[in-house]
Design an enzyme around this catalytic site. Sequence first.
Site, mmCIF file in Angstrom:
data_model
loop_
_atom_site.group_PDB
_atom_site.id
_atom_site.type_symbol
_atom_site.label_atom_id
_atom_site.label_comp_id
_atom_site.label_asym_id
_atom_site.label_seq_id
_atom_site.Cartn_x
_atom_site.Cartn_y
_atom_site.Cartn_z
ATOM 1 N N ASP A 148 0.844 -1.197 0.000
ATOM 2 C CA ASP A 148 0.000 0.000 0.000
ATOM 3 C C ASP A 148 0.883 1.252 0.000
ATOM 4 O O ASP A 148 1.975 1.233 -0.581
ATOM 5 C CB ASP A 148 -0.917 -0.048 1.239
ATOM 6 C CG ASP A 148 -2.252 0.638 0.994
ATOM 7 O OD1 ASP A 148 -2.246 1.845 0.726
ATOM 8 O OD2 ASP A 148 -3.304 -0.026 1.081
ATOM 9 N N HIS A 228 -3.639 6.040 3.411
ATOM 10 C CA HIS A 228 -4.343 4.844 2.935
ATOM 11 C C HIS A 228 -3.742 3.562 3.524
ATOM 12 O O HIS A 228 -4.457 2.703 4.034
ATOM 13 C CB HIS A 228 -4.269 4.842 1.405
ATOM 14 C CG HIS A 228 -5.139 3.841 0.728
ATOM 15 N ND1 HIS A 228 -4.690 2.577 0.401
ATOM 16 C CD2 HIS A 228 -6.410 3.909 0.290
ATOM 17 C CE1 HIS A 228 -5.672 1.920 -0.215
ATOM 18 N NE2 HIS A 228 -6.723 2.716 -0.303
ATOM 19 N N SER A 565 -11.069 -0.845 -0.931
ATOM 20 C CA SER A 565 -9.798 -0.756 -0.199
ATOM 21 C C SER A 565 -9.997 -1.051 1.278
ATOM 22 O O SER A 565 -9.102 -1.578 1.927
ATOM 23 C CB SER A 565 -9.233 0.666 -0.283
ATOM 24 O OG SER A 565 -8.476 0.833 -1.440
#
Length: 780
Positions: A148, A228, A565
């Site tokens: 990620d 994220h 996600s």
Amino acid sequence: MACPPPLLLRSLLFLSLLWFFISSTSSNPIPQPYVVYMGSSSNGDREDVEAAELSHLQLLSSITSRQKSQKVSLLHHYFHAFRGFSAMLTESEASELSGHEKVLSVFPDPVLQLHTTRSWDFLEVGSSDQTRSQYHHPSNDVIIGVIDTGIWPESLSFSDEGVDEVPARWKGTCMEASDFKKSNCNRKLIGARYYSIQSSSSSGTGTGTGTGTESTKVSGSPRDSVGHGTHTASTAGGALVANASYYGLAEGTARGGLQSARIASYKACTEEGCSGSVILKAIDDAIRDGVDIISISIGSSSKFQADYLHDPIAIGAFHAEQMGVLVVASGGNDGPHPYTVENTAPWIFTVAASSIDRDFQSAVVLGNGRTFTGSAINFSNLTRSKKYPLVYAKSTAANFTPADEARNCLPGSIDRTKVAGKIVVCVDTYPMGSKRIKKLVVENAKAKGMILISENQNGNPFDSGVFPFTQVDNVAGYKILKYISSAKYPTATVLKTTTVSDQRPAPTVASFSSRGPGELTENILKPDIMAPGVAILAAVIPKNEPGTVPVGKEPSKFSIKSGTSMSCPHVSGAAAIIKSIHKAWSSSMIRSALMTTATFVNNEGKPLMNSSKSLANPHEIGVGETSPYRALHPGLVFETTPKDYLKLLCYLGYSQKNISSMAGSEFHCPENSGDERISDVNYPSISIGKLSRHGSAIVVTRTVTNVGPVNSTYIASVDSPMGLTVKVYPSKIDFRPNARRVSYNVSFQGKEAPGGYNFGSLTWSDGRHSVRTVFAVNVE
Ligand SMILES: *[C@@H]1O[C@H](CO)[C@@H](O)[C@H](O)[C@H]1NC(C)=O
Ligand SMILES: *[C@@H]1O[C@H](CO)[C@@H](O)[C@H](O)[C@H]1NC(C)=O
Ligand SMILES: *[C@@H]1O[C@H](CO)[C@@H](O)[C@H](O)[C@H]1NC(C)=O
Ligand SMILES: *[C@@H]1O[C@H](CO)[C@@H](O)[C@H](O)[C@H]1NC(C)=O
Ligand SMILES: *[C@@H]1O[C@H](CO)[C@@H](O)[C@H](O)[C@H]1NC(C)=O
Ligand SMILES: *[C@@H]1O[C@H](CO)[C@@H](O)[C@H](O)[C@H]1NC(C)=O
Ligand SMILES: CC(=O)N[C@H]1CO[C@H](CO)[C@@H](O)[C@@H]1O
């Protein structure tokens, strides 16, 4: 500055650019980054960096005569679980390489995207806390590799309090950078890597051999600057953090699926995206480092889906599966249209997104006292007692602007003088202009607040920061517009958001969640499973961005985000729970356990629905919502072996030679290798892309392995739609100590069935366990 330790030095060398001379005969002589995939690494770990580099250089120099001297730079080498490299190549070099006998595929290095909330923000609620809190295994050593945007190690979610020593089998590393120290890793966050982003350095050594190397400075850090990666990692395996909230919203205890899980972070992405060659490198490293599960909330594009041998996630995941590592990936946010699901390779566990039973609501109070509930996350400081003038954006159009643009609050369409200090009502009937843009238009015009009338992504509260905002549905919107046109001096206010729990029905399919069938084959059902992906509270980097932090508050260390996600790491965490209890189970057994025990009813006891309140079908939800605790005792599992996947590649039409190269040993395709045989691969669901109404029945075979009590008797029951005849043979199975694995056949006959996809399920039950397999059959 201190001397870098040897490990880092080695990594620097490893990542450094290599230069050598090679001629170019290309029509397009400008080199671009390419990935060159060369199949399985049968040598495994015995091959080292230098050997890999040398063989890649030899391969490159063999492809063309060296008349004109042009430098070619090698970017990344893959040699642990699979072989290949990425390099700057011209088009003709790439095409020449793709014909080489050692090469399976050559493709331009793709840029992939994070599967978060497209460009605008959906906001998310926490996920099933109650389920998670029951499972706590302090001495567990399941390792989840998260590929990620990196990690923010200071988050309390990565505290290692109460976590055992780092497992001895861990071979990973904690790479250092100016803002990242070895001490940022601990017994919870056991590894952190980052990768050099391809750079265009110019100096070569120009030695006669043409293989001179040059170290360029690798910049970067394992540290997350986007948020994220921190969010997904804390969802998958974060520690328990009490009193977590987003400025008071979604307050509760934040935690990952398995609190004792270890996290290894592989930073392959920035805000701009993720390069495919780096993702491959990260997967190769993660396999070697010793992770059990790879969680990857990234995808290419539902519009241009590459086949499995030209898709970096599919290639990497194949070799991960071969090495016993489960790869869980997000299915994408391109719903609700069909054929949008991504990461559909049969060896990937593909996750759709659902809402949970929590919502964020922000009320509109009109001057006449009527109140409407909207959906939003706002940090409005307006109060019920003071009202502001209310206008419909249509009547505030700037000169020469079509009214339709103004009522949609598009950039440049609104006359500031007509909206300043007022609450503005906008609609969402134009294909352009996200919520974020509309909000910026209205906010910049110095309006006091905004009401958006829209059914689009209703239920995915939009985070408007400190700007008062709410989204109402068409029914409420109609009444608000009617009030504006009838009142002499219409007024309103927008109140702050409150958390509303116990919403029903829940879960429902998030409208953004990508839908099946898969584009590459309809004979495997995708997505596989659904998990919470709407308004998920998890750790982020505290950022002090203007307009997002309420007055007098510190930037939040948790935030609410939406997307597949966010659903993907829920399944990674669920898989870690299963792995922690059933240490010897293969990745396909873990996937099967989660799939056959998934929930297909909502909190009203009714079948799962989509966001427009229709029955949700398996192309939206796969087999249903993940239910990790039931999956601990599945009774029976479907084992899918690497050999099954190789056969599947035969059925898809890949050459025996290329498949052998992926396998790392000679592989013979079955005689009859038609595409329709894919339905016969031992998968925990059944999909038949084409069943002719006039043809004979299609029979598929499945083999189940008993992982429950050795002496068990299972009876089959079928739930099939009218007109589709589904028969199971045998319909009763006796498992004995010498009969743990048993095959059965299912036949599908569609003479009377309606055209198009028919969905149903087949359930094996021994009275204690329920093993549900979903089927999707397209009748033509
Ligand atoms: C298989 O390999 C050959 C070269 O050996 C190549 O020409 C062909 O395109 C490959 N097939 C796929 C599907 O990559
Ligand atoms: C969480 O908040 C509650 C009340 O708001 C308080 O009693 C408790 O001590 C807090 N716990 C932590 C760990 O801060
Ligand atoms: C929900 O399902 C119905 C029936 O399949 C379909 O027509 C509709 O488009 C779906 N809605 C969404 C938002 O996916
Ligand atoms: C709300 O906060 C803004 C600054 O964010 C301030 O300008 C405004 O006066 C405040 N309004 C009220 C009613 O307090
Ligand atoms: C299972 O059944 C066999 C006979 O078929 C018997 O010998 C054995 O003891 C049984 N095992 C268990 C655990 O009940
Ligand atoms: C299932 O069908 C195949 C052929 O379609 C047959 O060879 C096999 O024996 C059948 N298996 C069972 C358990 O009936
Ligand atoms: C949901 C939420 O936190 N709303 C905030 C809206 O703004 C007011 C005033 O700044 C806060 O008190 C609320 O907490």
